[in-house]
Every structure is written in C-alpha cells, then in structure tokens.
Design a protein around this motif. Structure first.
Motif, PDB file in Angstrom:
ATOM      1  N   TRP A 258       0.861  -1.181   0.000  1.00 37.22           N
ATOM      2  CA  TRP A 258       0.000   0.000   0.000  1.00 37.22           C
ATOM      3  C   TRP A 258       0.897   1.230   0.000  1.00 37.22           C
ATOM      4  CZ3 TRP A 258      -0.682   4.022   3.564  1.00 37.22           C
ATOM      5  CH2 TRP A 258      -1.835   4.812   3.400  1.00 37.22           C
TER       6      TRP A 258
ATOM      7  N   GLN B 264      -6.142  -1.199  -6.108  1.00 37.24           N
ATOM      8  CA  GLN B 264      -7.259  -0.684  -5.326  1.00 37.24           C
ATOM      9  C   GLN B 264      -6.899   0.725  -4.848  1.00 37.24           C
ATOM     10  OE1 GLN B 264      -7.642  -3.587  -2.164  1.00 37.24           O
ATOM     11  NE2 GLN B 264      -9.033  -4.852  -3.358  1.00 37.24           N
TER      12      GLN B 264
ATOM     13  N   SER C 282      -7.639   3.873  -2.257  1.00 31.22           N
ATOM     14  CA  SER C 282      -8.294   4.317  -1.026  1.00 31.22           C
ATOM     15  C   SER C 282      -8.490   5.828  -1.002  1.00 31.22           C
ATOM     16  CB  SER C 282      -7.497   3.870   0.203  1.00 31.22           C
ATOM     17  OG  SER C 282      -6.135   4.210   0.086  1.00 31.22           O
ATOM     18  N   GLU C 283      -7.642   6.588  -1.721  1.00 32.10           N
ATOM     19  CA  GLU C 283      -7.791   8.038  -1.818  1.00 32.10           C
ATOM     20  C   GLU C 283      -7.294   8.490  -3.188  1.00 32.10           C
ATOM     21  OE1 GLU C 283      -5.691  10.042   1.299  1.00 32.10           O
ATOM     22  OE2 GLU C 283      -6.336   8.613   2.838  1.00 32.10           O
TER      23      GLU C 283
ATOM     24  N   ALA D  30     -11.130   6.789  -5.844  1.00 29.44           N
ATOM     25  CA  ALA D  30     -11.231   6.227  -4.488  1.00 29.44           C
ATOM     26  C   ALA D  30     -12.425   5.275  -4.392  1.00 29.44           C
ATOM     27  CB  ALA D  30     -11.369   7.351  -3.473  1.00 29.44           C
ATOM     28  N   GLY D  31     -12.184   4.107  -3.806  1.00 31.11           N
ATOM     29  CA  GLY D  31     -13.238   3.117  -3.655  1.00 31.11           C
ATOM     30  C   GLY D  31     -13.432   2.229  -4.870  1.00 31.11           C
TER      31      GLY D  31
ATOM     32  N   SER E 117     -13.554   2.389   1.122  1.00 26.66           N
ATOM     33  CA  SER E 117     -12.164   2.833   1.213  1.00 26.66           C
ATOM     34  C   SER E 117     -11.405   2.115   2.323  1.00 26.66           C
ATOM     35  CB  SER E 117     -12.112   4.344   1.447  1.00 26.66           C
ATOM     36  OG  SER E 117     -12.644   5.036   0.340  1.00 26.66           O
ATOM     37  N   ASP E 118     -12.099   1.790   3.420  1.00 29.11           N
ATOM     38  CA  ASP E 118     -11.400   1.110   4.507  1.00 29.11           C
ATOM     39  C   ASP E 118     -11.230  -0.385   4.250  1.00 29.11           C
ATOM     40  OD1 ASP E 118     -13.986   0.249   4.805  1.00 29.11           O
ATOM     41  OD2 ASP E 118     -14.240   0.961   6.865  1.00 29.11           O
TER      42      ASP E 118
ATOM     43  N   VAL F  27      -9.622  -1.368   1.535  1.00 25.09           N
ATOM     44  CA  VAL F  27      -8.390  -1.465   0.760  1.00 25.09           C
ATOM     45  C   VAL F  27      -7.263  -1.920   1.681  1.00 25.09           C
ATOM     46  CG1 VAL F  27      -6.683  -0.183  -0.588  1.00 25.09           C
ATOM     47  CG2 VAL F  27      -9.126   0.332  -0.840  1.00 25.09           C
TER      48      VAL F  27
END
Length: 318
Positions: free
Chosen positions: A160, A198, A200-201, A218-219, A238-239, A241
C-alpha cells in the motif's frame, strides 16, 4: 546395549524406503535390498520404524496425498524452507532432508533483485521522497529513483502506497503492467500472476500492458493478468483497501488451498497443502493475521481437511 540415534543420512534413507513401500509391494530385488539395509545397522531398523509410524498418518489420507509429497521441495508458496538445528531429532532430520533437497533458487534470485523486503509480518517503510509504503508479509519491491522519475517494481506480494506529491511521476510496475499515481493512496497486489489495483484516496491510472488505460478513483479496484483485464471496475469501501494493514485477512470465495496459502504468509515456518480436495472446496471468512495457525485450522475445518504440525512448526494440510 542401547541403540544410538539414527543420523540424518540414515533418516533420509529410511524416508525413501517408506515412500517406496507406500506406493505398493516392492519387486523381489528391491525387497531383498530393503532387508539387507535394515539388517546392516540397528539404527536403520529404528529409523524405519519411526518413519513408518509418521507416514502411516499421511497414508490414511489416500494415494493422491502421497503423490503430492514431492511438492514439499518446491517452495510453492513462496515461504522459506526451515533451517535444520544443530541437534536434529530423527523426525526433524528427515523432514529437513526433504525440504532442503531442492534449493529454492528462484526465491533467492527474487530476493536478491529487491530493495525492500518483509518477513512474516507487514512492514512500514519511509522512502527518501517522503512517501510511505506498507509492505504485506512476504513482499518484495525494487526501487529506482532518479532526477526524473520514481519507479518501483512489485516482485512479489502486495503493498500500500501513500505518495508524497512532487514533480516526478510515481509509478509501480507489476506483472507486466503499470499503476501510475495521480495524487493518491492506493494498493497493488501480485497474487498468482494476477495484478490488482485498489484506490483508497485520490486517483490512479492502470495500464495492463496491452495499450489500454483504466482510471480508478477512491473506492474502485480492477485486476489484470498477462496484459488483459479480468473483470470490470469493482467498488469497495475505502477502509476495505489492504485490510492486512489493520491485521485482517479477508477471504472471499477462494479455494481452501488459496486461502491457506494467503494465511501461511504470516507464519515463519512453511505450510504444505497436499492432494486435490483443498483445490475443490470454496471458503470465505475474515481472519486475524496475528493468529495464522487458528485461522488455517478454521479454513481446514470449513473444507473438511486435516492439519498436522511437524517438528519446527511446519504444517501439512490434507
């Protein structure tokens, strides 16, 4: 007079004889050779009895499990072989002899090419440009920064990225494709030659290698393999990821073998899955990576598999 312990070499010889016998009756010539070997040294007979007792447990699982035993030498799951200790028991000596029979040269070469590596737990790394990377367990990355660009290559595992904003582009290569940061936090995974991005932001551009491009926000997530998209863009919270950053492993409709392989990356000793049953049964669940052994046992229970612990912490699942 007390019989001394078999040597690692004698344990290895006994192991070979037991495996041969488990495949069916020996021809007369080999049967005579086995009897001569057993009578040549009391330690041979002792090693034979101990090996036979161990393999009887595996024999109950059926011939297909025995046929899969050569896979124990292949480092199939990307896990390191167990190093033998100074004082090996007969049991551990024989297992170590099998494990170490074929050196894991591809794994050694991969680790030699990498600049950032993780062991059996995630690792947080701060790059020279201020970007942050969280490497999942058993992950390897090569890093090439210069005055014009920031280039990384994911060699194995998943990572990540929270990218520091600056003029140089930030790119992650994986599986022949490319993920380019547009100002974001995102993850890239390489599992069985499948690359999944993926977000997340922010935003990323994903190039699978065939000249096409997919912009992800995002998402969103998308996967490719060998230059071809595998599925349309999918949505996720998002959480969700890279949940392994929070100590969780999400298994969603994978074969039991794949699920166990993912959980096995979070333990120091290897796990071997034998036979075909684990490939045929699908499992799902949310597991804690800090407790990989109970998680592996839970997956095995879902799939109706057995788990046997070997000396040194290795597991055999069938």
């Amino acid at each position: 007079m007390t019989t001394s312990e078999p040597s690692p070499r004698q344990a290895r010889q006994a192991l070979r004889w037991v495996i041969r016998c488990s495949a069916g009756p020996l021809p007369d010539r080999q049967q005579r050779a086995l009897q001569r070997w057993l009578q040549a040294d009391p330690r041979h007979a002792l090693a034979w009895r101990r090996q036979q007792a161990f393999w009887d447990g595996l024999d109950a699982a059926g011939p297909e499990v025995l046929a899969a035993l050569p896979a124990l030498t292949s480092d199939r799951q990307g896990l390191r072989p167990i190093a033998p200790r100074r004082r090996l028991s007969w049991w551990w000596a024989s297992v170590a002899a099998v494990v170490l029979a074929v050196p894991a040269l591809p794994g050694v070469a991969l680790w030699a090419r990498s600049d950032l590596r993780s062991g059996d737990a995630p690792r947080v790394v701060q790059l020279e440009d201020g970007s942050t990377i969280v490497l999942d367990a058993r992950t390897a990355l090569a890093v090439a920064f210069d005055g014009d660009q920031r280039q990384l290559r994911l060699l194995r595992g998943q990572a990540w990225f929270r990218v520091a904003h600056e003029a140089r582009p930030f790119r992650v290569e994986a599986g022949g494709g490319l993920v380019r940061d547009i100002g974001t936090a995102f993850s890239v995974s390489l599992q069985d030659a499948v690359v999944t991005a993926q977000v997340s932001e922010g935003v990323v551009d994903v190039h699978p290698g065939d000249g096409s491009l997919q912009r992800l926000h995002a998402g969103q997530a998308r996967a490719f393999r060998d230059g071809r998209w595998l599925q349309p863009v999918s949505s996720l919270a998002s959480d969700a990821v890279a949940p392994w950053r929070r100590g969780e492993v999400a298994i969603d409709d994978l074969s039991a073998a794949q699920a166990i392989e993912r959980l096995a990356r979070y333990r120091a000793a290897p796990v071997w899955v034998l036979g075909t049953k684990a490939e045929q049964i699908r499992v799902s669940g949310l597991f804690h990576l800090r407790q990989p052994d109970p998680a592996i046992s839970a997956v095995a229970a879902q799939a109706g598999l057995r788990v046997q612990r070997l000396p040194g912490g290795a597991l055999v699942v069938w």
